[in-house]
Design an enzyme around this catalytic site. Structure first.
Site, mmCIF file in Angstrom:
data_model
loop_
_atom_site.group_PDB
_atom_site.id
_atom_site.type_symbol
_atom_site.label_atom_id
_atom_site.label_comp_id
_atom_site.label_asym_id
_atom_site.label_seq_id
_atom_site.Cartn_x
_atom_site.Cartn_y
_atom_site.Cartn_z
ATOM 1 N N TYR A 1 53.412 14.646 5.081
ATOM 2 C CA TYR A 1 53.872 13.145 5.348
ATOM 3 C C TYR A 1 55.215 12.979 5.961
ATOM 4 O O TYR A 1 56.050 13.034 5.327
ATOM 5 C CB TYR A 1 53.720 12.364 4.143
ATOM 6 C CG TYR A 1 53.612 10.878 4.179
ATOM 7 C CD1 TYR A 1 53.715 10.263 5.475
ATOM 8 C CD2 TYR A 1 53.727 10.078 2.984
ATOM 9 C CE1 TYR A 1 53.800 9.163 5.438
ATOM 10 C CE2 TYR A 1 53.704 8.723 2.832
ATOM 11 C CZ TYR A 1 53.712 8.027 4.179
ATOM 12 O OH TYR A 1 53.951 6.890 4.193
ATOM 13 N N LYS B 1 50.981 13.396 8.930
ATOM 14 C CA LYS B 1 50.962 12.047 9.180
ATOM 15 C C LYS B 1 52.266 11.337 9.722
ATOM 16 O O LYS B 1 53.396 11.710 8.758
ATOM 17 C CB LYS B 1 50.723 11.047 7.763
ATOM 18 C CG LYS B 1 50.729 9.703 7.979
ATOM 19 C CD LYS B 1 50.538 8.731 6.729
ATOM 20 C CE LYS B 1 50.590 7.378 7.025
ATOM 21 N NZ LYS B 1 50.189 6.559 5.702
#
Length: 241
Positions: free
Chosen positions: A143, A173
């Protein structure tokens, strides 16, 4: 090597954590939340306990219970449930990763530790590797959100050789506005089946659409120039009278 049931793609909802007016988690809402996403929005993938879900503001026990509720209520309705398990403590991240595997989540994601920050790519990968090893059967996602973590290691740099260190790595992400970094991630990893999720929704809606329009106009100009050159070459090949 861990692999998802199918590649994580399409819309992935970064879910909120519903609260009562007294600051307690309202677990009773999550079942209706699942139905709303699937039936009203056509979204069948979720990212739980991330930034929108205020995961880092919840206790470990609260994060576990939220994850359990999403997995239970989403069973046979959602395609993929990815649980964010990042924390400042490596042991807490590992505990959350193990829990996600035990309850049947479809993947885990980890944010970079942001108090005592990793100072280079190798240090960050070592942290991620230790978390991923706690749930080796689950697809692992990084992330990337430097605006909040302050960790400025480019995602493109991090991806270079990462699967050699973290076999379960399946993508990231990307919540940053550096489209060049994002584009290089995609371009340099075309042969791998990584999932690239773009997490800056408002940026995507405004600037990304403008970027795509400009790119298409540029392609059109290049095509017109090529035609002009081809026409000029063809004309010059005819003998002059």
């Amino acid at each position: 090597m861990a692999s998802p049931k199918k590649k994580l793609q399409g819309l992935v909802a970064a879910t909120i954590t519903p609260m009562t007016e007294h600051g307690e988690i309202n677990f009773s809402v999550i079942g209706r939340y699942v139905d709303y996403l699937v039936e009203e929005q056509g979204v069948k993938n979720v990212f739980v306990n991330g930034t929108t879900g205020e995961g880092l503001s919840l206790s470990i026990s609260e994060r576990c219970r939220v994850a359990e509720e999403w997995v239970t209520k989403g069973r046979n309705k959602l395609d993929q449930i990815v649980i964010h398990v990042g924390a400042l403590s490596l042991k807490e991240s590992q505990e959350l990763a193990q829990h996600a595997a035990e309850i049947g989540a479809d993947g885990i994601a980890v944010i970079a530790p942001f108090f005592l920050k990793p100072w280079n790519k190798d240090v960050l990968i070592n942290f991620l590797k230790e978390v991923a090893a706690a749930a080796p059967a689950l697809p692992f996602y990084y992330y990337h959100i430097p605006a909040l973590t302050g960790v400025k290691i480019r995602a493109e740099e991090l991806l270079d050789g990462i699967q050699d260190k973290i076999p379960s790595f399946q993508g990231l992400k990307f919540s940053d506005t550096d489209l060049l970094d994002f584009g290089q991630c995609v371009d340099q990893n075309r042969q791998r089946q990584f999932a690239f999720l773009f997490g800056v929704d408002e940026f995507c809606i405004q600037r990304f659409i403008n970027f795509v329009v400009k790119l298409e106009l540029l392609k059109l100009r290049v095509s017109q120039n090529q035609r002009s050159l081809a026409l000029g070459t063809a004309t010059s090949s005819f003998p002059h009278s």
